[in-house]
Structure formats: structure tokens, C-alpha cells
Design a protein around this motif. Structure first.
Motif, short mmCIF file in Angstrom:
data_model
loop_
_atom_site.label_atom_id
_atom_site.label_comp_id
_atom_site.label_asym_id
_atom_site.label_seq_id
_atom_site.Cartn_x
_atom_site.Cartn_y
_atom_site.Cartn_z
N ASN A 162 0.84 -1.20 0.00
CA ASN A 162 0.00 0.00 0.00
C ASN A 162 0.87 1.25 0.00
O ASN A 162 2.11 1.16 -0.04
CB ASN A 162 -1.00 -0.02 1.18
CG ASN A 162 -0.31 0.02 2.53
OD1 ASN A 162 0.87 0.36 2.62
ND2 ASN A 162 -1.03 -0.33 3.56
N SER A 163 0.22 2.41 0.02
CA SER A 163 0.99 3.66 -0.12
C SER A 163 1.89 3.91 1.08
O SER A 163 2.83 4.71 0.99
CB SER A 163 0.04 4.83 -0.34
OG SER A 163 -0.92 4.86 0.68
N THR A 195 0.94 4.71 -5.31
CA THR A 195 0.80 6.16 -5.42
C THR A 195 -0.36 6.51 -6.36
O THR A 195 -1.17 7.39 -6.07
CB THR A 195 2.10 6.80 -5.94
OG1 THR A 195 3.16 6.32 -5.12
CG2 THR A 195 2.06 8.30 -5.91
N GLU A 216 -3.60 5.87 -4.62
CA GLU A 216 -3.93 6.89 -3.63
C GLU A 216 -4.42 8.17 -4.31
O GLU A 216 -5.38 8.79 -3.86
CB GLU A 216 -2.71 7.18 -2.76
CG GLU A 216 -3.08 8.00 -1.55
CD GLU A 216 -1.99 8.07 -0.51
OE1 GLU A 216 -0.84 7.68 -0.81
OE2 GLU A 216 -2.28 8.55 0.59
N GLU A 217 -3.75 8.53 -5.42
CA GLU A 217 -4.16 9.74 -6.17
C GLU A 217 -5.59 9.59 -6.70
O GLU A 217 -6.37 10.53 -6.70
CB GLU A 217 -3.22 9.98 -7.36
CG GLU A 217 -1.95 10.69 -6.97
CD GLU A 217 -0.99 10.79 -8.15
OE1 GLU A 217 -1.42 10.62 -9.32
OE2 GLU A 217 0.22 11.01 -7.90
N CYS A 269 -7.99 7.34 -5.61
CA CYS A 269 -9.03 7.02 -4.61
C CYS A 269 -9.09 8.02 -3.47
O CYS A 269 -10.14 8.15 -2.83
CB CYS A 269 -8.79 5.62 -4.05
SG CYS A 269 -8.81 4.37 -5.34
N GLY A 270 -7.98 8.70 -3.21
CA GLY A 270 -7.93 9.63 -2.09
C GLY A 270 -9.05 10.66 -2.11
O GLY A 270 -9.74 10.85 -1.10
N THR A 273 -9.14 5.49 -0.10
CA THR A 273 -7.77 4.96 -0.13
C THR A 273 -7.66 3.58 0.53
O THR A 273 -7.03 2.69 -0.04
CB THR A 273 -6.78 5.97 0.50
OG1 THR A 273 -6.89 7.17 -0.24
CG2 THR A 273 -5.36 5.46 0.45
#
Lengths: 48, 141
Positions: free
Chosen positions: A22-23, B30, B33-34, B36-37, B42
Motif C-alpha cells: 500500500n501507499s 501512489t 492513492e491519487e 481514490c484519495g 484509499t
């Protein structure tokens, strides 16, 4: 001819697992989503 | 993108049914996250830059002509996306981890991993709406 046969899962088969980071850089497995209960998995089309 | 917005809206209902949601995206952590954030998703977004799970579940690829000469269904889906304020990001779509032809899919998986329901998209617009997915969950869980 040397063709590779890909067996696609059907209903009742085990869902394929996926290892990923994950991130936060933590290692996870998709299977953890269904470890404690049912899961809905959606494969999105693209990053559009 | 529009799918994520719809799924985010339904998240409390999936949670009420004790169903975990995982959205697999064709990109790195990354990228995920971009993507889904902004939807607060996320924790539910899973990066799959090698598209490994897409192959394992058996998702096919569309033909270029299906994108270049879209069906009425795809045209309608694009219109709905535009009307809802979502647009396609060329930059993101051209990333090496993104296969624009890869078709969508969805599955309901029982505790322990058995596939209860599986939908492989037959064309680029063929992903059930969040409402339909919720209905499928209610039927199978």
C-alpha cells in the motif's frame, strides 16, 4: 503449437489472491479482505 | 472515477452488510492513492500495476474500435460521467501501468475466499452500477 491454456475461475472456485504494497509501503494481501467476512471486489477499467 | 464516487456513496450500506469493499486499480500504490484519495476510498483501493489479478480473474481486453467507435451504452456512460463532473485524464490513462483496453469486472467473495458471484465485463461500459452491485451483495451474502 505450444499454446498456454489459462484456466479462468468459475463460481465456487477460490478467488485469486494478490500481494501488494500500500501507499505506506506495507505488504498486504487481497485475501485479507475476505478473511473475516464477505467482500465485494471491483476491477476498475483504467486510471482515467 | 464515477464508479468510485458511486461506490463511496454506497459504502455505509456495504458496511451495514459487513461486506468489505476492494477496488483494484491498474497502477502503483501512489496512483491508487491519487485516484481514490479524493473519494475517501484509499483504504479500499488496491494497486495492481502488473494487472496480475485482472489476468487471474479472466478479464478480457476490448478492441480499439470499441473505444474509437463507442457503442450507445459506452457513449451513454461517458455522458453520465461528464454530467457528473468526471472527465478522462489522458495523462493518467497513458501511464505505463494503465491498459486502457482492459475490461472491468466485479466479484462477491465469501468469507474464506469462495467466489459467490462473478461479472466479467463484455465491453468497456459493462460494469454494474453501485446500486446493482449492492443488490447483488444482498442476494448473495
Amino acid at each position: 503449437m505450444n499454446a498456454t491454456r489459462i484456466t479462468q475461475p468459475v463460481l465456487g472456485d477460490p478467488a485469486p489472491d494478490l500481494a501488494f504494497k500500500n501507499s505506506a509501503g506495507e505488504s498486504r494481501h487481497l485475501s485479507s479482505w475476505w478473511a473475516d467476512g464477505p467482500a465485494l471486489i471491483v476491477w476498475l477499467r483504467h486510471l482515467g | 472515477m464515477e464508479s468510485l464516487a458511486q461506490l463511496r456513496e454506497k459504502l455505509p450500506e456495504f458496511e451495514k452488510l459487513h461486506v468489505s469493499l476492494a477496488c483494484i486499480v491498474q497502477g502503483t500504490a501512489t496512483d491508487a492513492e491519487e485516484l481514490c484519495g479524493p473519494f475517501g476510498l484509499t483504504p479500499s483501493c488496491i494497486p495492481d500495476p502488473q494487472k496480475e489479478s485482472y489476468a487471474k480473474i479472466g478479464l478480457d481486453r476490448a478492441k480499439w474500435k470499441e473505444l474509437l467507435f463507442p457503442s450507445d451504452e459506452l457513449r451513454q456512460r461517458r455522458k453520465e460521467n461528464r454530467d457528473a463532473g468526471f472527465s478522462i485524464s489522458i495523462t493518467r490513462s497513458l501511464k505505463a501501468t494503465c491498459d486502457i483496453l482492459l475490461l472491468p469486472g466485479a466479484a462477491i467473495v465469501a468469507r474464506g475466499g469462495k467466489i459467490l458471484w462473478l461479472h466479467r465485463g463484455a465491453n468497456p461500459a459493462d460494469l454494474p452500477s453501485a446500486n446493482d452491485l449492492l443488490e447483488k451483495v444482498r442476494q448473495h451474502v
